[in-house]
Write a protein that holds these residues in place. Structure first.
Motif, mmCIF file in Angstrom:
data_model
loop_
_atom_site.group_PDB
_atom_site.id
_atom_site.type_symbol
_atom_site.label_atom_id
_atom_site.label_comp_id
_atom_site.label_asym_id
_atom_site.label_seq_id
_atom_site.Cartn_x
_atom_site.Cartn_y
_atom_site.Cartn_z
ATOM 1 N N ARG A 10 0.808 -1.217 0.000
ATOM 2 C CA ARG A 10 0.000 0.000 0.000
ATOM 3 C C ARG A 10 0.844 1.272 0.000
ATOM 4 O O ARG A 10 0.484 2.262 -0.616
ATOM 5 N N HIS A 11 1.954 1.235 0.724
ATOM 6 C CA HIS A 11 2.756 2.448 0.860
ATOM 7 C C HIS A 11 4.171 2.087 1.268
ATOM 8 O O HIS A 11 4.387 1.080 1.948
ATOM 9 N N VAL A 35 13.099 3.118 -3.677
ATOM 10 C CA VAL A 35 12.995 2.791 -2.252
ATOM 11 C C VAL A 35 13.386 1.324 -2.103
ATOM 12 O O VAL A 35 12.659 0.436 -2.563
ATOM 13 N N GLY A 36 14.528 1.058 -1.491
ATOM 14 C CA GLY A 36 14.990 -0.322 -1.372
ATOM 15 C C GLY A 36 15.189 -0.942 -2.744
ATOM 16 O O GLY A 36 15.897 -0.404 -3.600
ATOM 17 N N GLN A 37 14.517 -2.072 -2.996
ATOM 18 C CA GLN A 37 14.593 -2.757 -4.285
ATOM 19 C C GLN A 37 13.407 -2.396 -5.178
ATOM 20 O O GLN A 37 13.125 -3.101 -6.139
ATOM 21 N N ASN A 38 12.737 -1.299 -4.904
ATOM 22 C CA ASN A 38 11.543 -0.909 -5.643
ATOM 23 C C ASN A 38 11.683 0.516 -6.160
ATOM 24 O O ASN A 38 12.526 1.288 -5.697
ATOM 25 N N VAL A 39 10.839 0.856 -7.126
ATOM 26 C CA VAL A 39 10.744 2.226 -7.620
ATOM 27 C C VAL A 39 9.341 2.726 -7.302
ATOM 28 O O VAL A 39 8.352 2.065 -7.615
ATOM 29 N N VAL A 40 9.266 3.896 -6.659
ATOM 30 C CA VAL A 40 7.990 4.462 -6.228
ATOM 31 C C VAL A 40 7.648 5.663 -7.097
ATOM 32 O O VAL A 40 8.501 6.512 -7.375
ATOM 33 N N GLN A 49 0.669 6.275 -3.996
ATOM 34 C CA GLN A 49 1.874 5.708 -4.591
ATOM 35 C C GLN A 49 1.536 4.582 -5.558
ATOM 36 O O GLN A 49 0.573 3.849 -5.357
ATOM 37 N N ARG A 50 2.353 4.482 -6.601
ATOM 38 C CA ARG A 50 2.357 3.301 -7.468
ATOM 39 C C ARG A 50 3.767 2.721 -7.433
ATOM 40 O O ARG A 50 4.725 3.425 -7.133
ATOM 41 N N PHE A 51 3.881 1.435 -7.757
ATOM 42 C CA PHE A 51 5.146 0.760 -7.532
ATOM 43 C C PHE A 51 5.609 -0.021 -8.757
ATOM 44 O O PHE A 51 4.817 -0.651 -9.441
ATOM 45 N N ILE A 52 6.901 0.049 -8.982
ATOM 46 C CA ILE A 52 7.572 -0.866 -9.904
ATOM 47 C C ILE A 52 8.373 -1.807 -9.019
ATOM 48 O O ILE A 52 9.357 -1.402 -8.381
ATOM 49 N N LEU A 53 7.941 -3.052 -8.953
ATOM 50 C CA LEU A 53 8.534 -4.021 -8.050
ATOM 51 C C LEU A 53 9.673 -4.768 -8.737
ATOM 52 O O LEU A 53 9.713 -4.850 -9.971
#
Length: 584
Positions: A10-11, A35-40, A49-53
């Motif tokens: 979610r966030h 953010v960490g291993q992700n792109v926010v 927020q949307r995420f690129i995991l």
């Protein structure tokens, strides 16, 4: 009946400060950052927020050793390229920002480096330039839409312990490329057949160049480690435009207006404004340092700058993992000492988070980290409710079910706190050193703290220690504490390879136990039928019945933590070393 549980992110709070040029605007009020291993992808106004995991491997898990090393957004604002390190070859993934779908995977087999240090799209967004790291330092041009490698050339660069290299296309002439780095600045001409032609650089290159920015077709401003901002004109070192006031290195430069004025971000946390004096004047002699700003209460360097599409504000990324907004209007009219920077999102931890706990009756989470802070978060409103820094580094934390109290373990003592509207205030100290495991009971009337091999129990509302309820089962440091639902017993595991379920105050009789001296268990819990579940033995979950029967459940991955739901306890979760969460 099969219950399918899906965990949805979610966030995310935080910022990966290890990525160079780590913040980008994709809309006027929407920024993109790792953010960490992700792109926010973060909407500043709505906080959505949307995420690129991270890309999953064939087994459905991500590579825990793979990290993001570079991020760039296309000039069209439609695509983002993310560079991932790898154990053998680094790779670049290009995503569609609107759909979040993967558009291309780029791998150069000639690159022996495990990481890319810099990425940049061409002005028309069709091509992508990448710079690999040590040992070969290969500069590559891609036609990324068709996944084609156009050219690849090794650069004669000196390897340093912390290399910082940047490559880019000229936005005014896409056939001109530039690469800056450790005592290195190379200009190239990209021919029709996509072969690089070296352009001779005039002038003595002796500086460590950290960043650069094009301001016109022939002029490039470059920041150095010694704090200089130098100007290259027609591939020649022309002059030094300015020197930072404290000699700190220049980490980033960004043009911030149509008249080619630009911002300079330094390693000491200062933002200097280089103002152009006359619109029609010669760029080489038309710049003056106008103002200098420092982000309040942040003792950190500026890592990246991103100017909004409308040009009225700049997003500032600091190397302590914080993001702030600078309004250009305020910068024009306010005294630098009166400037107020607006946080983008919430003030996140800088460095590892050692422990967290969830409040049972409120949508709150508490975390403690290496940055010596305690932070209380509201996961519904996505806000930081309380923040307090300490002289000592907190090692563990427990949240009272009511949401009004905390117990925190420090290297020198255990401390009890009340949570107020705008403060976290200490109430009582206990002489227990280095407590790394502390938990409130489910009812909240007691809390237990593990000190070496002993589990001490205290009354919450009187802060009175209850020696009659303490447990002394283990021969080594206690690693985890779990209260049973009725708060009458505690399940614990330790470095001695033992797991015990015992009633409070009864250190001689145990309800259930198992000893595996060869194992170093990390987490244990008990179900309502007094079975124990423990992890830490590779991929296995051990189920221990009261009669001593042990059943091994294959967890498929090396497991570190487990959790179980309340009655009827149909939900069981396990976390692995790769960051995956499994439900049973």
């Amino acid at each position: 009946v099969v219950i399918i549980i899906i965990i949805i992110i979610r966030h995310m709070f935080g910022l990966n400060h290890n990525v160079f040029d780590n913040v980008h605007y994709i809309e006027n009020n929407v920024v993109l950052f790792p953010v960490g291993q992700n792109v926010v992808i973060y909407d500043i106004d709505s906080k959505n927020q949307r995420f690129i995991l991270p890309e999953e491997e064939k087994d459905g898990q991500t590579d825990p050793d793979s990290v993001i090393t570079a991020v760039t957004v296309s000039p069209s604002k439609r695509h983002v390229a993310v560079a991932w390190s790898g154990t053998t070859n680094a790779k670049i993934l290009v995503y569609d920002i609107r759909t979040l779908k993967l558009r291309a995977t780029l791998i150069n087999p000639e690159v022996s480096s495990t990481a890319y240090m810099s990425l940049r799209f061409s002005p028309d967004s069709k091509y992508l330039l990448s710079m690999g790291g040590a040992p070969d330092f290969i500069l590559t041009t891609w036609h990324w839409e068709v996944k084609k490698l156009l050219q690849s050339e090794s650069i004669n660069a000196k390897s340093t312990t912390t290399p910082r290299m940047q490559c880019s296309f000229s936005p005014f002439d896409p056939t001109i490329l530039v690469l800056t780095g450790y005592k290195l600045i190379n200009f190239f001409k990209l021919n029709v057949d996509f072969k690089l032609q070296h352009i001779e650089t005039k002038g003595k290159v002796t500086e460590n160049y950290l960043c650069h920015e094009w301001i016109s077709a022939n002029k490039l401003v470059v920041g150095t480690e010694s704090g200089k901002v130098v100007l290259f004109d027609s591939f020649a070192l022309l002059k030094t435009l300015s020197i930072t006031s404290d000699g700190a290195g220049v980490n980033c430069i960004k043009v911030c207006s149509r008249d080619k004025s630009f911002l300079v971000g330094t390693a000491s946390g200062k933002i200097e404004v280089m103002q152009r004096l006359h619109k029609d004047g010669d760029l080489a002699n038309d710049y003056k340092k106008d103002k200098e700003f420092v982000v309040q209460d942040q003792n950190a360097g500026v890592n990246a700058l991103a100017v909004s599409i409308s040009g009225d504000k700049t997003c500032i990324a600091l190397d302590n993992s914080q993001l702030f907004l600078l309004s250009h209007f305020n910068a024009d009219v306010l005294n630098p000492r009166e400037m107020k920077f607006t946080p983008v999102g919430e003030l996140a931890h800088h460095g590892p988070i050692w422990d967290l706990d969830i409040c049972q009756r409120k949508p709150l989470i508490v975390t403690c980290g290496k940055d010596r802070s305690i932070r209380v978060w509201d996961y519904i409103t996505k806000t930081l409710e309380n923040l307090k820094f300490f002289q000592e580094e907190p090692l563990s934390v427990a949240f009272h079910p009511s949401g009004f109290h905390l117990v925190i373990g420090f290297p020198d003592k255990l401390r009890f706190f009340n949570i107020l509207m705008d403060d976290i205030r200490g109430v009582k100290d206990f002489p227990l050193r280095g407590v790394k495991e502390v938990r409130f009971s489910n009812g909240g009337n007691l809390f237990a703290a593990a000190h070496n091999s002993t589990i001490h129990v205290f009354e919450t509302y009187t802060c009175k220690q209850r020696p009659d309820l303490s447990l002394q089962y283990h021969n080594g440091r206690v690693a985890s504490i779990f209260w049973t639902e009725d708060d009458q017993a505690i399940c614990s595991t330790g470095a001695d390879g033992a797991v015990y379920l015992g009633r409070l105050g009864s250190s001689t009789t145990r309800i259930n136990e198992i000893q595996r001296k060869s194992c170093r268990f990390t987490c244990a819990l008990s179900s309502f039928d007094q079975k124990m579940y423990v992890v830490g033995k590779g991929n296995k979950i051990l189920e221990v019945s009261v009669d001593g029967t042990v059943e091994e459940i294959d967890g498929k991955k090396p497991l570190t933590q487990i959790a179980i739901g309340h009655k009827p306890q149909r939900c069981f979760f396990a976390a692995d070393k790769m960051g995956g969460v499994w439900s049973y």
